[in-house]
Design an enzyme around this catalytic site. Structure first.
Site, PDB file in Angstrom:
ATOM      1  CG  ASN A   1      49.467  57.720  68.077  1.00  0.00           C
ATOM      2  OD1 ASN A   1      49.029  58.736  68.623  1.00  0.00           O
ATOM      3  ND2 ASN A   1      50.039  56.740  68.744  1.00  0.00           N
TER       4      ASN A   1
ATOM      5  CB  CYS B   1      49.420  58.462  73.467  1.00  0.00           C
ATOM      6  SG  CYS B   1      50.638  58.487  72.151  1.00  0.00           S
TER       7      CYS B   1
ATOM      8  CG  HIS C   1      45.438  57.412  71.917  1.00  0.00           C
ATOM      9  ND1 HIS C   1      45.726  58.541  71.184  1.00  0.00           N
ATOM     10  CD2 HIS C   1      46.555  56.643  71.900  1.00  0.00           C
ATOM     11  CE1 HIS C   1      46.985  58.445  70.749  1.00  0.00           C
ATOM     12  NE2 HIS C   1      47.505  57.308  71.158  1.00  0.00           N
TER      13      HIS C   1
HETATM   14  N1  COA Z   1      56.878  48.257  56.977  1.00  0.00           N
HETATM   15  C1  COA Z   1      57.191  46.986  56.697  1.00  0.00           C
HETATM   16  N2  COA Z   1      57.681  46.129  57.598  1.00  0.00           N
HETATM   17  C2  COA Z   1      57.873  46.595  58.843  1.00  0.00           C
HETATM   18  C3  COA Z   1      57.564  47.920  59.203  1.00  0.00           C
HETATM   19  C4  COA Z   1      57.056  48.764  58.215  1.00  0.00           C
HETATM   20  N3  COA Z   1      56.710  50.044  58.461  1.00  0.00           N
HETATM   21  N4  COA Z   1      57.857  48.091  60.509  1.00  0.00           N
HETATM   22  C5  COA Z   1      58.332  46.922  60.960  1.00  0.00           C
HETATM   23  N5  COA Z   1      58.346  46.013  59.963  1.00  0.00           N
HETATM   24  C6  COA Z   1      58.766  44.622  59.998  1.00  0.00           C
HETATM   25  C7  COA Z   1      59.740  44.335  61.115  1.00  0.00           C
HETATM   26  O1  COA Z   1      61.044  44.685  60.739  1.00  0.00           O
HETATM   27  C8  COA Z   1      59.566  42.853  61.313  1.00  0.00           C
HETATM   28  O2  COA Z   1      60.292  42.183  60.309  1.00  0.00           O
HETATM   29  P1  COA Z   1      61.050  40.791  60.602  1.00  0.00           P
HETATM   30  O3  COA Z   1      59.965  39.843  61.008  1.00  0.00           O
HETATM   31  O4  COA Z   1      61.685  40.483  59.313  1.00  0.00           O
HETATM   32  O5  COA Z   1      61.987  41.096  61.734  1.00  0.00           O
HETATM   33  C9  COA Z   1      58.081  42.624  61.006  1.00  0.00           C
HETATM   34  O6  COA Z   1      57.648  43.787  60.303  1.00  0.00           O
HETATM   35  C10 COA Z   1      57.248  42.444  62.251  1.00  0.00           C
HETATM   36  O7  COA Z   1      57.599  43.435  63.197  1.00  0.00           O
HETATM   37  P2  COA Z   1      56.856  43.566  64.562  1.00  0.00           P
HETATM   38  O8  COA Z   1      57.341  44.785  65.273  1.00  0.00           O
HETATM   39  O9  COA Z   1      56.886  42.269  65.309  1.00  0.00           O
HETATM   40  O10 COA Z   1      55.378  43.805  64.030  1.00  0.00           O
HETATM   41  P3  COA Z   1      54.024  43.824  64.789  1.00  0.00           P
HETATM   42  O11 COA Z   1      53.110  42.841  64.194  1.00  0.00           O
HETATM   43  O12 COA Z   1      54.177  43.809  66.274  1.00  0.00           O
HETATM   44  O13 COA Z   1      53.466  45.267  64.384  1.00  0.00           O
HETATM   45  C11 COA Z   1      53.289  47.475  65.310  1.00  0.00           C
HETATM   46  C12 COA Z   1      54.213  46.424  64.731  1.00  0.00           C
HETATM   47  C13 COA Z   1      54.137  48.667  65.716  1.00  0.00           C
HETATM   48  C14 COA Z   1      52.294  47.885  64.259  1.00  0.00           C
HETATM   49  C15 COA Z   1      52.552  46.863  66.539  1.00  0.00           C
HETATM   50  O14 COA Z   1      53.482  46.271  67.409  1.00  0.00           O
HETATM   51  C16 COA Z   1      51.784  47.889  67.282  1.00  0.00           C
HETATM   52  O15 COA Z   1      50.795  48.386  66.798  1.00  0.00           O
HETATM   53  N6  COA Z   1      52.182  48.215  68.537  1.00  0.00           N
HETATM   54  C17 COA Z   1      51.553  49.255  69.295  1.00  0.00           C
HETATM   55  C18 COA Z   1      52.129  50.557  68.857  1.00  0.00           C
HETATM   56  C19 COA Z   1      51.380  51.728  69.317  1.00  0.00           C
HETATM   57  O16 COA Z   1      50.191  51.829  69.094  1.00  0.00           O
HETATM   58  N7  COA Z   1      52.077  52.655  69.944  1.00  0.00           N
HETATM   59  C20 COA Z   1      51.561  53.874  70.374  1.00  0.00           C
HETATM   60  C21 COA Z   1      50.861  53.708  71.652  1.00  0.00           C
HETATM   61  S1  COA Z   1      50.321  55.267  72.169  1.00  0.00           S
END
Ligand code: COA
Length: 325
Positions: A282, A115, A252
């Site tokens: 993204n 990215c 980004h």
């Molecule tokens: N829809 C519904 N629920 C979802 C889901 C989806 N698409 N994806 C994950 N979940 C659930 C998980 O299973 C988890 O459930 P649980 O609590 O029952 O175990 C819950 O949502 C929370 O998951 P978690 O991963 O802790 O969520 P989060 O608040 O950290 O959000 C992201 C997840 C990915 C949105 C967040 O971590 C993020 O934005 N990270 C950066 C990612 C990124 O930008 N990457 C690219 C960088 S270049």
């Protein structure tokens, strides 16, 4: 004192026709529009058609950038393509774009920083242009990310999309004034200790397969704002600018919460942030040039504006570029 500067002459973009909304995704996997919107700001993404290659998307964006710049493809002597989804393991997808554009001179190569790819590619081109080795570069970010997603993994597949963006950069001898156009400062970083936080579980020398994106989302999130802020501070300091001088912040487009966090740390007015993550999701290396093209196209970014770009991605890699447009 006069000096060579890398000046942006034009930008272009390409998005595949097919749009996949959050509602469409909710019919395929266990997710909701509300979950995706609240956590990421994403509402929809574009998906490449079957047989639509990264090279084709990159070529389309490059053609539009050349047209916008009013420059003939024959005047380009360097192509740097940032991508993590090349057409083939080799040759570089950049040479396919070079051939599609009918260019047989100069050099074309791919660059891989996930990215952060566009920021790394622009910095690479800047150094070649400032060093006098090439005169005009096409810097492209193009991705068919949908091909490396695990469509059963709801924690990653909702986050990404496909597309391409490009800029034409030209070496110009300017007089060294503070108001000179061009790339003013660049800063790149990487730290391979975090390589297992965001990666693809395949490759030519390991599995012999292409693999799928795997991510520790919360861990990426935890590092993002701090790392981005550090590199922005270093870039601004290098150019002798303050955050309050920035006309446009073009981050980004990974996640609305991350880009808002970085802008807040900078003390930037939300009106100054270019946001496309809602429409494109993204698109990895393509996200910054797609955002640039959007904001140039609608007249927000104008000649003379101070534009700050930043990115963070797998590796981890991160970096920033400051440009007088
Ligand atoms: N829809 C519904 N629920 C979802 C889901 C989806 N698409 N994806 C994950 N979940 C659930 C998980 O299973 C988890 O459930 P649980 O609590 O029952 O175990 C819950 O949502 C929370 O998951 P978690 O991963 O802790 O969520 P989060 O608040 O950290 O959000 C992201 C997840 C990915 C949105 C967040 O971590 C993020 O934005 N990270 C950066 C990612 C990124 O930008 N990457 C690219 C960088 S270049």
């Amino acid at each position: 004192m006069s000096q060579l500067r890398s000046v942006i002459r034009g930008c272009g973009a390409y998005l595949p026709e097919r749009i996949l909304t959050n509602q469409d995704l909710a019919k395929l996997i266990d997710t909701t529009d509300q979950w995706i919107t609240e956590r990421t700001g994403i509402k929809q993404r574009h998906i490449a058609a079957e047989g639509e290659l990264t090279s084709a998307m990159g070529t389309a964006a490059a053609r539009q950038a050349l047209k916008h710049a009013g420059i003939d493809a024959q005047d380009i002597d360097l192509i740097v393509l940032a991508t993590s989804t090349p057409d083939q393991t080799f040759p570089a997808t950049a040479v396919t774009i070079q051939a599609e554009l009918g260019i047989t001179h100069g050099a074309a190569f791919d660059l891989q920083a996930v990215c952060s790819g566009f920021v790394f590619a622009l910095t690479t081109a800047d150094n070649f242009l400032k060093g006098g080795q090439f005169k005009r570069a096409l810097v492209i970010g193009a991705e068919a990310f949908s091909r490396i997603l695990d469509w059963q993994d709801r924690s990653t597949c909702v986050l990404f999309g496909d597309g391409a963006g490009a800029v034409v950069v030209e070496a110009q001898m300017l007089n060294g004034a503070a108001t000179d156009r061009g790339i003013l400062a660049t800063c790149l970083r990487s730290d391979g200790r975090y390589r297992d936080k965001l990666f693809v579980d395949g490759g030519p020398s390991s599995t012999g397969t292409v693999g799928h994106v795997r991510m520790d989302g919360p861990e990426v999130f935890r590092h993002a704002v701090t790392k981005i802020s550090e590199v922005i501070d270093a870039t601004l300091a290098q150019a002798g600018h303050k955050a309050s001088d920035i006309d446009w912040f073009v981050p980004h487009q990974a996640n609305k919460r991350i880009l808002d966090g970085a802008a807040k740390k900078l003390g930037l007015d939300p009106e100054r942030i270019i946001v496309t993550v809602d429409k494109h999701a993204n698109t990895s290396a393509a996200s910054i040039p797609l955002a640039l093209s959007t904001a140039c196209g609608d007249g927000r970014i104008k000649q003379g504006d101070l534009v700050l770009m930043e990115a963070m991605g797998g590796g981890f890699t991160w970096g920033a570029v400051l440009i007088r447009w």
